[in-house]
Design a protein around this motif. Structure first.
Motif, mmCIF file in Angstrom:
data_model
loop_
_atom_site.group_PDB
_atom_site.id
_atom_site.type_symbol
_atom_site.label_atom_id
_atom_site.label_comp_id
_atom_site.label_asym_id
_atom_site.label_seq_id
_atom_site.Cartn_x
_atom_site.Cartn_y
_atom_site.Cartn_z
ATOM 1 N N GLN A 297 -8.702 25.432 -1.953
ATOM 2 C CA GLN A 297 -9.690 26.436 -1.554
ATOM 3 C C GLN A 297 -9.186 27.270 -0.381
ATOM 4 O O GLN A 297 -9.385 28.492 -0.341
ATOM 5 C CB GLN A 297 -11.011 25.750 -1.192
ATOM 6 C CG GLN A 297 -11.789 25.249 -2.388
ATOM 7 C CD GLN A 297 -13.063 24.551 -1.977
ATOM 8 O OE1 GLN A 297 -13.077 23.734 -1.056
ATOM 9 N NE2 GLN A 297 -14.147 24.870 -2.671
ATOM 10 N N VAL A 300 -6.511 29.663 -1.730
ATOM 11 C CA VAL A 300 -7.094 30.765 -2.509
ATOM 12 C C VAL A 300 -7.781 31.756 -1.583
ATOM 13 O O VAL A 300 -7.738 32.979 -1.804
ATOM 14 C CB VAL A 300 -8.073 30.198 -3.551
ATOM 15 C CG1 VAL A 300 -8.894 31.324 -4.184
ATOM 16 C CG2 VAL A 300 -7.320 29.443 -4.626
ATOM 17 N N ALA A 301 -8.412 31.255 -0.527
ATOM 18 C CA ALA A 301 -9.047 32.172 0.422
ATOM 19 C C ALA A 301 -8.001 33.052 1.108
ATOM 20 O O ALA A 301 -8.230 34.262 1.302
ATOM 21 C CB ALA A 301 -9.834 31.360 1.455
ATOM 22 N N ASP A 316 -10.689 35.583 -7.536
ATOM 23 C CA ASP A 316 -12.139 35.285 -7.434
ATOM 24 C C ASP A 316 -12.566 34.281 -8.499
ATOM 25 O O ASP A 316 -13.392 33.388 -8.240
ATOM 26 C CB ASP A 316 -12.938 36.576 -7.562
ATOM 27 C CG ASP A 316 -12.750 37.489 -6.365
ATOM 28 O OD1 ASP A 316 -12.335 36.982 -5.294
ATOM 29 O OD2 ASP A 316 -13.015 38.703 -6.499
ATOM 30 N N ARG A 319 -11.499 30.934 -7.361
ATOM 31 C CA ARG A 319 -12.357 30.455 -6.288
ATOM 32 C C ARG A 319 -13.665 29.870 -6.849
ATOM 33 O O ARG A 319 -14.134 28.818 -6.394
ATOM 34 C CB ARG A 319 -12.664 31.587 -5.322
ATOM 35 C CG ARG A 319 -13.528 31.122 -4.138
ATOM 36 C CD ARG A 319 -13.962 32.280 -3.261
ATOM 37 N NE ARG A 319 -12.805 32.935 -2.649
ATOM 38 C CZ ARG A 319 -12.408 34.153 -2.957
ATOM 39 N NH1 ARG A 319 -13.064 34.862 -3.870
ATOM 40 N NH2 ARG A 319 -11.355 34.688 -2.340
#
Length: 500
Positions: A297, A300-301, A316, A319
């Protein structure tokens, strides 16, 4: 789910079987008795029936000694009313002297002159013109002066079943009495039980009732022991089926029921081990997944912040998938940690504040009816587990039925138990899914699908929490629509306030 079909208790089945067995034995005895009577009717006269007929004939002889021939029919009518049988008198030639005018069958008429006398103690001559008959003057007398025969003397008697329809005919040869020469008394009965003269039904019924009672008393200890232990096994297996694997029967029997109880106890132990291993595996797996998911996470952010081109849409999507996986892992952790890893200590908890806190956490996006919960109502539970269970129920109701009507939460306290009910006005679930709703990862289709969210652990967590609190949980569809979940917990007494 219990069925509506009526069930006969095992004790009743045993008693019914015993009654049928006795009835079968009685029917067999009755068949043998009837055959004996049909083949040898005179067999009836060997016992109490012969004594009753002898006594009735003696009384009739005493009455006829002081009765004129014109009044004999009146005397016989009195006997007919008393015994519900036809009484009639015949002479040696078969001519009717008194009683009904119906002619007996030929087989009965042939017996009227058979084996008459000699009467015991008869003199060389006596009676009214009848050689060899004993005179009334020679007969022993009762205190009232009536002629009297002792039971040892006995009148010759015969029984035949004849006529259309068949009837029982009793022929009793009497000595000369009063103004009558030696005569024959003919008694006609349509049944052996009529008037209790041939057969008295009361002793037979009392004997049958006594046999049934003694048989019941004999079998009662065995029947009670079997039904008691089967009841314990039934309650134990129901407890195991509801998830209380710590239940043990411990019957201490050496027969098949004892072996069955031991097998059930062993099965409960193995199931407890399997379930504990499953929870431990789920908790360990979820714990191990937390760290890589968190790193993914975070990565990915970072990628989402740096990439502003065409790859942002794909990032997105990744996510969202990671968030769904993280939610699943959190649910697994909540399920495995509900009871595992710490001792549960129950305490007295006020119910209304707990429900209000759970609603403030999960029900902000929905409307509800006023909570029908008394402020003084308290339950014995673990506050954290109970609040988690109520919060999960509110979350389910909001997720699946918030747009179809207000949600209701109420509590009642019938006796020592408290029932907390969470009700919505949604579509409910299929009837066949009600028994499996509390299984982990079970989602009824199509009303509770992944598109609506959830991984099938919400109600499983509810059951785990409530079981740890010593309560039970059930789910039902409402009529005409709606769904409700009922929590049952032990009622706690209100804690008295102390003013210092």
């Amino acid at each position: 789910m219990s069925t509506s079909r009526a069930r006969m208790p095992l004790a009743t089945k045993i008693l019914v079987g015993l009654a049928l067995n006795l009835a079968l034995l009685s029917a067999g005895f009755a068949v043998v008795f009837v055959l004996q009577v049909r083949l040898n009717p005179d067999w009836l006269l060997a016992g109490r029936a012969g004594e009753r007929l002898q006594a009735a004939a003696q009384i009739l002889v005493g009455d006829l000694a002081f009765t004129s021939p014109n009044d004999v029919d009146t005397v016989l009518d009195r006997y007919r009313e008393a015994y519900q049988m036809d009484f009639r008198l015949f002479d040696l030639t078969g001519r009717s002297l008194a009683g009904p005018a119906e002619t007996p069958p030929a087989e009965v008429l042939q017996l009227l002159g058979r084996q008459r006398g000699p009467f015991p103690g008869r003199g060389p001559r006596g009676g009214l013109g009848n050689p060899g008959a004993r005179s009334n003057a020679e007969l022993p007398r009762s205190p009232r002066g009536r002629p009297q025969f002792t039971s040892q003397e006995g009148f010759p008697r015969f029984v035949r079943r004849a006529g259309v329809p068949p009837a029982y005919w009793v022929i009793i040869h009497l000595p000369a009495v009063g103004e009558f020469r030696p005569i024959s008394l003919v008694v006609r009965s349509e049944s052996l039980w009529t008037g209790a003269l041939l057969l008295d039904a009361k002793p037979w019924l009392l004997a049958a009732a006594g046999a049934f009672a003694l048989s019941g008393l004999f079998w009662l200890p065995l029947m009670r022991g079997i039904t008691r232990d089967i009841g314990r096994m039934m309650r134990g297996t129901e407890a195991i089926a509801s998830g209380r694997f710590e239940s043990r029967l411990d019957l201490r029997r050496s027969d098949e029921l004892g072996r069955l109880a031991e097998a059930i106890d062993q099965m409960a132990g193995r199931l407890a081990g399997f379930v504990a291993g499953q929870k431990r595996f789920l908790g360990d797996a979820a714990h191990e997944l937390c760290s890589p998911l968190a790193r993914m996470q975070a990565a990915v952010a970072v990628l989402g912040e740096r990439d502003t081109g065409d790859a942002k849409a794909y990032i997105d999507d990744i996510r969202e998938e990671l968030e769904e996986m993280a939610a699943l892992v959190n649910e697994l952790l909540a399920f495995s940690r509900a009871t595992h890893g710490r001792a549960i200590e129950l305490e007295s908890i006020p119910l209304l504040p707990l429900v209000e806190r759970a609603w403030a956490r999960e029900g902000t996006d929905a409307i509800h009816h006023p909570f029908e919960i008394s402020k003084s109502l308290r339950v014995e539970a673990d506050a954290g587990l109970l609040q988690r269970a109520v919060a999960n129920l509110i979350r389910n109701a909001v997720r699946y039925a918030a747009d179809q009507g207000p949600i209701s939460i109420s509590a009642t306290d019938p006796g020592d138990a408290v029932t907390l009910t969470v009700t919505d006005e949604g579509p409910g679930v299929p009837a066949e899914a009600l028994l499996r709703l509390f299984e982990p990862f079970y989602r009824p289709e199509p009303s509770r699908s992944r598109e609506l969210g959830g991984v099938g652990l919400g109600l499983a967590i509810v059951k785990t929490c409530i079981d740890a609190c010593g309560g039970t949980v059930t789910a039902n569809n409402r009529t005409p629509r709606g769904f409700e979940v009922v929590l049952t917990l032990r009622r706690a007494r209100a804690t008295p306030s102390v003013n210092l």
